[in-house]
Design an enzyme around this catalytic site. Structure first.
Site, PDB file in Angstrom:
ATOM      1  N   HIS A 161       0.810  -1.217   0.000  1.00 31.59           N
ATOM      2  CA  HIS A 161       0.000   0.000   0.000  1.00 31.59           C
ATOM      3  C   HIS A 161       0.848   1.274   0.000  1.00 31.59           C
ATOM      4  O   HIS A 161       0.492   2.276   0.624  1.00 31.59           O
ATOM      5  CB  HIS A 161      -0.967  -0.018   1.186  1.00 31.59           C
ATOM      6  CG  HIS A 161      -1.958  -1.139   1.107  1.00 31.59           C
ATOM      7  ND1 HIS A 161      -2.641  -1.625   2.193  1.00 31.59           N
ATOM      8  CD2 HIS A 161      -2.384  -1.865   0.045  1.00 31.59           C
ATOM      9  CE1 HIS A 161      -3.443  -2.609   1.806  1.00 31.59           C
ATOM     10  NE2 HIS A 161      -3.300  -2.775   0.513  1.00 31.59           N
TER      11      HIS A 161
ATOM     12  N   HIS B 140      -7.043  -0.341   2.474  1.00 35.01           N
ATOM     13  CA  HIS B 140      -6.362  -0.782   1.256  1.00 35.01           C
ATOM     14  C   HIS B 140      -6.442   0.364   0.255  1.00 35.01           C
ATOM     15  O   HIS B 140      -7.443   1.080   0.205  1.00 35.01           O
ATOM     16  CB  HIS B 140      -7.007  -2.056   0.732  1.00 35.01           C
ATOM     17  CG  HIS B 140      -6.857  -3.200   1.697  1.00 35.01           C
ATOM     18  ND1 HIS B 140      -6.185  -4.344   1.395  1.00 35.01           N
ATOM     19  CD2 HIS B 140      -7.255  -3.338   2.987  1.00 35.01           C
ATOM     20  CE1 HIS B 140      -6.194  -5.155   2.448  1.00 35.01           C
ATOM     21  NE2 HIS B 140      -6.841  -4.564   3.431  1.00 35.01           N
TER      22      HIS B 140
HETATM   23  C1  LIG Z   1       0.519  -7.418  -5.047  1.00 36.07           C
HETATM   24  C2  LIG Z   1      -0.369  -6.266  -4.682  1.00 36.07           C
HETATM   25  C3  LIG Z   1      -1.532  -6.495  -3.964  1.00 36.07           C
HETATM   26  C4  LIG Z   1      -2.364  -5.441  -3.602  1.00 36.07           C
HETATM   27  N1  LIG Z   1      -3.553  -5.713  -3.023  1.00 36.07           N
HETATM   28  C5  LIG Z   1      -4.441  -4.718  -2.858  1.00 36.07           C
HETATM   29  C6  LIG Z   1      -5.767  -5.005  -2.463  1.00 36.07           C
HETATM   30  O1  LIG Z   1      -6.167  -6.164  -2.300  1.00 36.07           O
HETATM   31  N2  LIG Z   1      -6.613  -3.954  -2.289  1.00 36.07           N
HETATM   32  C7  LIG Z   1      -6.220  -2.655  -2.491  1.00 36.07           C
HETATM   33  O2  LIG Z   1      -7.018  -1.745  -2.293  1.00 36.07           O
HETATM   34  N3  LIG Z   1      -4.974  -2.372  -2.879  1.00 36.07           N
HETATM   35  C8  LIG Z   1      -4.091  -3.375  -3.109  1.00 36.07           C
HETATM   36  N4  LIG Z   1      -2.858  -3.087  -3.584  1.00 36.07           N
HETATM   37  C9  LIG Z   1      -2.480  -1.666  -3.755  1.00 36.07           C
HETATM   38  C10 LIG Z   1      -3.160  -0.977  -4.936  1.00 36.07           C
HETATM   39  O3  LIG Z   1      -3.283  -1.878  -6.014  1.00 36.07           O
HETATM   40  C11 LIG Z   1      -2.349   0.265  -5.304  1.00 36.07           C
HETATM   41  O4  LIG Z   1      -2.297   1.150  -4.219  1.00 36.07           O
HETATM   42  C12 LIG Z   1      -2.925   1.031  -6.492  1.00 36.07           C
HETATM   43  O5  LIG Z   1      -3.278   0.153  -7.530  1.00 36.07           O
HETATM   44  C13 LIG Z   1      -1.911   2.055  -6.982  1.00 36.07           C
HETATM   45  O6  LIG Z   1      -2.381   2.700  -8.139  1.00 36.07           O
HETATM   46  P1  LIG Z   1      -1.459   3.707  -8.938  1.00 36.07           P
HETATM   47  O7  LIG Z   1      -2.298   4.269 -10.018  1.00 36.07           O
HETATM   48  O8  LIG Z   1      -0.793   4.629  -7.999  1.00 36.07           O
HETATM   49  O9  LIG Z   1      -0.272   2.818  -9.543  1.00 36.07           O
HETATM   50  P2  LIG Z   1      -0.333   1.569 -10.523  1.00 36.07           P
HETATM   51  O10 LIG Z   1      -1.680   1.002 -10.602  1.00 36.07           O
HETATM   52  O11 LIG Z   1       0.767   0.656 -10.121  1.00 36.07           O
HETATM   53  O12 LIG Z   1      -0.018   2.189 -11.947  1.00 36.07           O
HETATM   54  C14 LIG Z   1       1.235   2.648 -12.371  1.00 36.07           C
HETATM   55  C15 LIG Z   1       1.390   2.266 -13.837  1.00 36.07           C
HETATM   56  O13 LIG Z   1       2.428   3.007 -14.426  1.00 36.07           O
HETATM   57  C16 LIG Z   1       3.228   2.154 -15.229  1.00 36.07           C
HETATM   58  N5  LIG Z   1       4.536   2.788 -15.296  1.00 36.07           N
HETATM   59  C17 LIG Z   1       5.383   3.015 -14.265  1.00 36.07           C
HETATM   60  N6  LIG Z   1       6.463   3.688 -14.706  1.00 36.07           N
HETATM   61  C18 LIG Z   1       6.273   3.896 -16.033  1.00 36.07           C
HETATM   62  C19 LIG Z   1       7.041   4.554 -17.038  1.00 36.07           C
HETATM   63  N7  LIG Z   1       8.198   5.136 -16.742  1.00 36.07           N
HETATM   64  N8  LIG Z   1       6.562   4.559 -18.302  1.00 36.07           N
HETATM   65  C20 LIG Z   1       5.371   3.982 -18.610  1.00 36.07           C
HETATM   66  N9  LIG Z   1       4.604   3.359 -17.690  1.00 36.07           N
HETATM   67  C21 LIG Z   1       5.053   3.328 -16.425  1.00 36.07           C
HETATM   68  C22 LIG Z   1       3.189   0.845 -14.487  1.00 36.07           C
HETATM   69  O14 LIG Z   1       3.572  -0.235 -15.299  1.00 36.07           O
HETATM   70  C23 LIG Z   1       1.750   0.798 -14.029  1.00 36.07           C
HETATM   71  O15 LIG Z   1       0.908   0.237 -15.006  1.00 36.07           O
HETATM   72  C24 LIG Z   1      -1.999  -4.113  -3.950  1.00 36.07           C
HETATM   73  C25 LIG Z   1      -0.841  -3.874  -4.685  1.00 36.07           C
HETATM   74  C26 LIG Z   1      -0.038  -4.931  -5.061  1.00 36.07           C
HETATM   75  C27 LIG Z   1       1.199  -4.645  -5.876  1.00 36.07           C
END
Ligand SMILES: Cc1cc2nc3c(=O)[nH]c(=O)nc-3n(C[C@H](O)[C@H](O)[C@H](O)COP(=O)(O)OP(=O)(O)OC[C@H]3O[C@@H](n4cnc5c(N)ncnc54)[C@H](O)[C@@H]3O)c2cc1C
Ligand SMILES: *[C@@H]1O[C@H](CO)[C@@H](O)[C@H](O)[C@H]1NC(C)=O
Ligand SMILES: *[C@@H]1O[C@H](CO)[C@@H](O)[C@H](O)[C@H]1NC(C)=O
Ligand SMILES: *[C@@H]1O[C@H](CO)[C@@H](O)[C@H](O)[C@H]1NC(C)=O
Ligand SMILES: *[C@@H]1O[C@H](CO)[C@@H](O)[C@H](O)[C@H]1NC(C)=O
Ligand SMILES: *[C@@H]1O[C@H](CO)[C@@H](O)[C@H](O)[C@H]1NC(C)=O
Ligand SMILES: *[C@@H]1O[C@H](CO)[C@@H](O)[C@H](O)[C@H]1NC(C)=O
Ligand SMILES: *[C@@H]1O[C@H](CO)[C@@H](O)[C@H](O)[C@H]1NC(C)=O
Length: 598
Positions: free
Chosen positions: A532, A576
């Site tokens: 998280h 979460h």
């Molecule tokens: C294994 C795991 C289990 C989890 N379980 C839960 C759960 O059950 N419930 C819950 O609420 N949360 C859970 N989480 C946390 C939750 O999924 C995250 O907090 C949330 O998805 C984050 O969203 P975000 O948009 O910040 O990043 P992300 O969804 O990670 O998106 C970032 C994106 O940017 C891309 N990217 C990064 N750098 C670059 C670049 N330089 N160029 C192009 N693309 C790039 C990545 O590939 C990715 O697709 C979990 C996370 C993980 C990893």
């Protein structure tokens, strides 16, 4: 989890299908090289923006995602197989933490989705929003009442399409949910033998472990309730299968996958407020980098690890740090990459009456195959649900001795300090110890949801393909270890409820610990991230030197650059984080539309 990962994943990968035709995998397929908005990262938040900004067909959006398409990737589709899609797979960034001082110097994976949908495609599907205190604290830190719960609550109805399923009555509060939104959310569908016993225990121990009909978010999140998860008819509902899927046929949305943004492009190096108007993208370390431009904004949605890394590589961060890697400083913002904060957890194991649990599913390939067949035919059975049916949020008692030496890091009195989740099988988070495969277990995940430890993300080098240095500094404060200790004791009290008599036979192995020293050792030996992470591009008021972005998520001191992802939370919500990320992104879309009058 004790899934035999290599076997399962291999069998499943072979059934994957071709990538979605509407996505571009090559630079030359793009309709143009300049767009209104360029979104870096087709993850949880990025796809929300892609959808909302292209609701207006006069607006032209490009999403650039480093990972592959999620189409047909079965471990990402089948809820119960979530633990097999990361770490160290083609869909993960394969990060690890540096040796954790608070965890006996252990290192372990720091999973992040590298696939369309980002971490929403690889997470464990648990779906909730957090306490109203989380949002009210955000409003108070930023001075923007728009982030308060009163205002943010409406985005739930926009985000979520809730389906309670067959036995939903009494397991959720309908008013807390939307049925007309984009991402599908529901209650778990595969009943466990222990479910009714847990409900019985909440009656027997109602003072300490009360039942809460809906813990998903708002004023009343404390207590034990039914899990809600982002699932549609037995399959994962991610930002890709929901937000992006709904928008992908719009002519003004382009999505370039399998390309990494390796640098932000600055328009005029002489201006004292630097203007960023494009990105450099590359297929990989040896490929030729290409330029893509944004007429209005570049939006970073690369996540809590990717966003600060890209900022630092582009010279936005501590001047001293970036220059030490030979990068010329663009904006001296010391807070970039600092303030990494994450939830930490471990699984306590309890011996259960034999043969009643899901253990065979994770130990016995025949049982796993049967579950897969059921899922394939009918989208039901244990594979159609996430990994826990019930969980709970709790606070330390207000007279806990730790409050005489430290302030309460929770966002307010309605927010939790710690969480438990009940698995119908042995260890899930860094399994404490190899468990015997001929016995049955109940695993109880204990997680700290209001940590006071803070870590950081730093560049290892100026090479965008080098993994950054990640140090969450887990369990490095008195409050954090104290809270885990109290949570451990509380879980043992819960599992001694008369309801479990004859079913839970007692704690297994080191989950028997009694003394402070032994309990601390349990957590220092077996804890790991529960994924998280937030905080590395924190929001603060416009004139504060502490944060990275202002209350409208714009990078301070820059033009044309915004961050919309989990990294903008200055503290971690007591929940979460996918739900909080979706809500942030929904409001961000409104802020951007208003500012650009689109
Ligand atoms: C294994 C795991 C289990 C989890 N379980 C839960 C759960 O059950 N419930 C819950 O609420 N949360 C859970 N989480 C946390 C939750 O999924 C995250 O907090 C949330 O998805 C984050 O969203 P975000 O948009 O910040 O990043 P992300 O969804 O990670 O998106 C970032 C994106 O940017 C891309 N990217 C990064 N750098 C670059 C670049 N330089 N160029 C192009 N693309 C790039 C990545 O590939 C990715 O697709 C979990 C996370 C993980 C990893
Ligand atoms: C992660 O590890 C897997 C398995 O070794 C590999 O296929 C993949 O390319 C790696 N990804 C990254 C970003 O290192
Ligand atoms: C559902 O959402 C659509 C599109 O946003 C809207 O037009 C409709 O009025 C909504 N219906 C309800 C019942 O809220
Ligand atoms: C719904 O409740 C019935 C009756 O208690 C039970 O038999 C059935 O297994 C339940 N189904 C689900 C999906 O929980
Ligand atoms: C939107 O798409 C249409 C059809 O492809 C195209 O003609 C138009 O130029 C696009 N709009 C913008 C703002 O690029
Ligand atoms: C759920 O999936 C199954 C299996 O593919 C299908 O038969 C069924 O129609 C689907 N149900 C809904 C409500 O979409
Ligand atoms: C806190 O209060 C409870 C109930 O009033 C009491 O039983 C307990 O001993 C107190 N704990 C501490 C640390 O003072
Ligand atoms: C499981 O196996 C171990 C060692 O192989 C044995 O000691 C134990 O009695 C077995 N337990 C059960 C429940 O069969």
């Amino acid at each position: 989890m004790r899934h035999s990962k290599s076997n399962l994943l291999f069998a499943i990968l072979c059934t994957g299908q071709a990538a979605q035709a509407a996505l571009y995998t090559d630079f030359s397929q793009l309709p143009r090289t300049s767009f209104d908005f360029v979104i870096v990262g087709g993850g949880t938040a990025g796809n929300v923006l892609a959808n909302r900004l292209t609701e207006n067909s006069a607006v032209d959006v490009l999403v650039i995602e480093a990972g592959v398409s999620d189409e047909g990737v079965l471990p990402a589709i089948i809820p119960f197989l979530a633990p097999t899609i990361t770490p160290n797979t083609p869909y993960d960034w394969n990060y690890t933490v540096v040796p954790q001082e608070g965890l006996n110097s252990r290192v372990f994976p720091y999973n992040r989705g590298k696939i369309l949908g980002g971490s929403s495609t690889v997470n464990y599907l648990i779906h909730q929003y957090g306490s109203s205190d989380d949002y009210d604290k955000l409003a108070s830190i930023t001075g923007d009442p728009g982030w308060s719960w009163t205002n943010m609550k409406k985005y739930i109805y926009k985000h979520e399409k809730f389906n309670p399923g067959v036995n939903g009555t009494g397991r959720y509060v309908p008013e807390n949910h939307g049925t007309n939104g984009t991402t599908s959310v529901g209650l778990t569908t595969y009943p466990y033998k222990i479910d009714d016993k847990v409900l019985e225990a909440t009656k027997q121990l109602s003072n300490e472990f009360p039942f809460n009909p809906d813990t998903s978010g708002g004023e009343n999140v404390l207590g034990i309730g039914w899990m809600q998860s982002s699932i549609k008819n037995g399959s994962r509902s991610s930002s890709s299968t929901s937000y992006l899927h709904d928008a992908i046929t719009r002519p003004n949305l382009s999505v370039l996958i399998e390309h990494q943004v390796i640098k932000l492009l600055r328009q005029d190096k002489k201006l004292n407020e630097p203007v960023f108007n494009g990105v450099l993208v590359s297929r990989g370390p040896n490929a030729i980098a290409k330029q893509l431009f944004a007429e209005r904004e570049v939006i970073l949605s690369a996540g809590t690890v990717g966003t600060p890394q890209l900022l630092l590589i582009s010279g936005i961060g501590s001047k001293e740090d970036v220059e030490s890697h030979g990068i010329s400083s663009a904006i001296d913002i010391p807070a970039v990459g600092k303030n990494l904060v994450d939830h930490v957890g471990a699984t306590m194991s309890f011996n259960a009456q034999n043969l009643d649990t899901l253990d065979p599913l994770v130990n016995d390939p025949t049982a796993a195959q049967t579950a897969l067949d059921t899922w394939t035919k009918t989208r039901s059975g244990p594979y159609a649900s996430t990994l826990a049916n019930q969980f709970g949020f709790f606070r330390l008692p207000s007279n806990a001795s730790v409050f005489s030496v430290t302030t309460d890091p929770a966002s307010g009195p309605k927010a939790a300090h710690w969480e438990l989740a009940i698995n119908d099988f042995g260890g899930l988070v860094e399994p404490s110890h190899p468990l015997p495969v001929n016995a049955s277990f109940i695993g109880v995940i204990v997680a700290l949801v209001a940590p006071s430890s803070r870590g950081y993300i730093k560049l290892a080098s100026a090479d965008p393909f080098d993994k950054p240095i990640i140090d969450p500094r887990f369990l490095t404060t008195t409050f954090d270890i104290f809270t885990m200790r109290e949570a451990f004791r509380a879980v043992k009290r819960l599992m001694k409820a008369p309801a479990f008599s004859g079913y839970i036979l007692g704690p297994y192995g080191s989950s028997n610990a009694e003394t402070d020293e032994d309990i601390d050792e349990f957590f220092r030996s077996y804890s790991a991230t529960v994924w998280h992470a937030v905080g590395t591009a924190a929001m603060s008021t416009g004139n504060s030197k502490d944060g990275v972005v202002d209350a409208s998520l714009k990078i301070k001191g820059a033009k044309g650059l915004r961050v919309v992802d989990a990294s903008i939370w200055p503290f971690v919500p007591c929940a979460h984080t996918q739900g909080p990320t979706y809500l942030i992104a929904e409001r961000a879309a409104d802020i951007i539309k208003k500012e650009h009058k689109i």
